[in-house]
Design an enzyme around this catalytic site. Sequence first.
Site, mmCIF file in Angstrom:
data_model
loop_
_atom_site.group_PDB
_atom_site.id
_atom_site.type_symbol
_atom_site.label_atom_id
_atom_site.label_comp_id
_atom_site.label_asym_id
_atom_site.label_seq_id
_atom_site.Cartn_x
_atom_site.Cartn_y
_atom_site.Cartn_z
ATOM 1 C CD GLU A 95 -2.818 0.929 2.562
ATOM 2 O OE1 GLU A 95 -3.290 -0.181 2.872
ATOM 3 O OE2 GLU A 95 -3.021 1.965 3.214
ATOM 4 C CG ASP A 97 -1.519 4.611 2.700
ATOM 5 O OD1 ASP A 97 -2.273 4.113 1.881
ATOM 6 O OD2 ASP A 97 -1.204 4.069 3.778
ATOM 7 C CD GLU A 99 -3.846 7.205 5.796
ATOM 8 O OE1 GLU A 99 -4.767 6.401 5.950
ATOM 9 O OE2 GLU A 99 -2.830 7.217 6.511
ATOM 10 C CB THR A 113 3.726 9.772 2.547
ATOM 11 O OG1 THR A 113 4.957 9.904 3.273
ATOM 12 C CG2 THR A 113 3.435 11.072 1.817
ATOM 13 C CG ASN A 114 2.230 4.341 6.303
ATOM 14 O OD1 ASN A 114 3.345 3.809 6.319
ATOM 15 N ND2 ASN A 114 1.328 4.104 7.239
ATOM 16 N NE ARG A 123 8.827 0.328 5.634
ATOM 17 C CZ ARG A 123 8.414 -0.833 5.113
ATOM 18 N NH1 ARG A 123 7.344 -0.864 4.340
ATOM 19 N NH2 ARG A 123 9.068 -1.938 5.342
ATOM 20 C CD GLU A 124 2.989 5.510 10.813
ATOM 21 O OE1 GLU A 124 4.175 5.422 11.196
ATOM 22 O OE2 GLU A 124 2.118 4.678 11.117
ATOM 23 C CD1 TRP A 189 -7.367 6.913 13.345
ATOM 24 C CD2 TRP A 189 -5.465 7.907 12.681
ATOM 25 N NE1 TRP A 189 -7.322 6.875 11.964
ATOM 26 C CE2 TRP A 189 -6.167 7.468 11.532
ATOM 27 C CE3 TRP A 189 -4.235 8.568 12.508
ATOM 28 C CZ2 TRP A 189 -5.689 7.672 10.239
ATOM 29 C CZ3 TRP A 189 -3.768 8.767 11.217
ATOM 30 C CH2 TRP A 189 -4.487 8.322 10.109
ATOM 31 N N GLY A 193 -3.940 13.689 17.845
ATOM 32 C CA GLY A 193 -3.794 12.387 18.484
ATOM 33 C C GLY A 193 -5.111 11.741 18.892
ATOM 34 N NE ARG A 260 6.544 3.562 14.973
ATOM 35 C CZ ARG A 260 5.967 3.975 13.863
ATOM 36 N NH1 ARG A 260 5.968 5.261 13.547
ATOM 37 N NH2 ARG A 260 5.387 3.122 13.056
#
Length: 272
Positions: A95, A97, A99, A113-114, A123-124, A189, A193, A260
Amino acid sequence: MAILLYILNICFAFTLASASISTNVDILYGADHIKVLDHGREMQLSLDQSSGSGIQSKNEYLFGKFDMKIKLNPKDSAGTVTSYYLSSQGSNHDELDFEFLGNLSGSPYIMQTNVFSNGGGNREVKFFLWFDPTEAFHTYTVLWNPHRIIFYVDSIPVSVFKNKEKVGVPYPNKQGMRMYSTIWNGSNWATRGGTVKIDWSKAPFIANYRSYWANACVFGKYCPPTSPWMGEGLNGNQKKLLKWVRKHYMIYDYCSDIKRFPRGFPRECLRN
Ligand SMILES: *[C@@H]1O[C@H](CO)[C@@H](O)[C@H](O)[C@H]1NC(C)=O
Ligand SMILES: *[C@@H]1O[C@H](CO)[C@@H](O)[C@H](O)[C@H]1NC(C)=O
């Protein structure tokens, strides 16, 4: 005969997606929340308490350059997500993206983007835009070739995902993907947040799409390796623009989120 078939195959390998978006897509869901405008050249997707809506390309592709002009819902769009993406189906899906995360009136959208490859995503990369995306149409482009994926906004590159299969990172190059565009309830979300929910009294939330252009190979057909976008990368000037965007408008990159990834970044984040 063989030659004729070959030639026919080449002709059909490219999609003639063009000015008329409505002839190149099917409705994915929310048919009664979709309007076709400007003699088929524009599609308006809307979201209210009863439903969101979405469209998908008739064709499935393997590699190409995909443009869409989008105008986002003005004023209060908090809690909404407007998307434009390519995706395969099934469990280990790929995918790519764009968004757009809505916001309260006067506060900026976030564009994200991802990239998912073989089912793995997260992978934002997030940005504020250097213009108001609700005032006019802007062109959002996904370039997808065997070497790299580049997301562009008005021809300015904003994020790049390189093929690093050599170091064991799966790359989308086997599964056909369709183009999708949707508007949906992301209250849990999307905005600040997830703390700001959709205010349904502001519905319907509307996104307009036009000039869908797929300069792309149809999945399962012969794909000429000579298409200009097949080898497309960034030239010196585009690299400068990418730096400019990252410096001034990028607000998050998973590749620098130490919290993260305390035990090391994903392999595609490492230089070469
Ligand atoms: C919108 O999403 C939120 C969060 O997931 C959910 O609680 C709410 O019921 C949804 N509203 C509608 C109308 O779908
Ligand atoms: C919404 O606006 C707030 C305040 O300006 C900002 O922190 C946030 O990043 C904006 N975008 C989203 C989608 O939350």
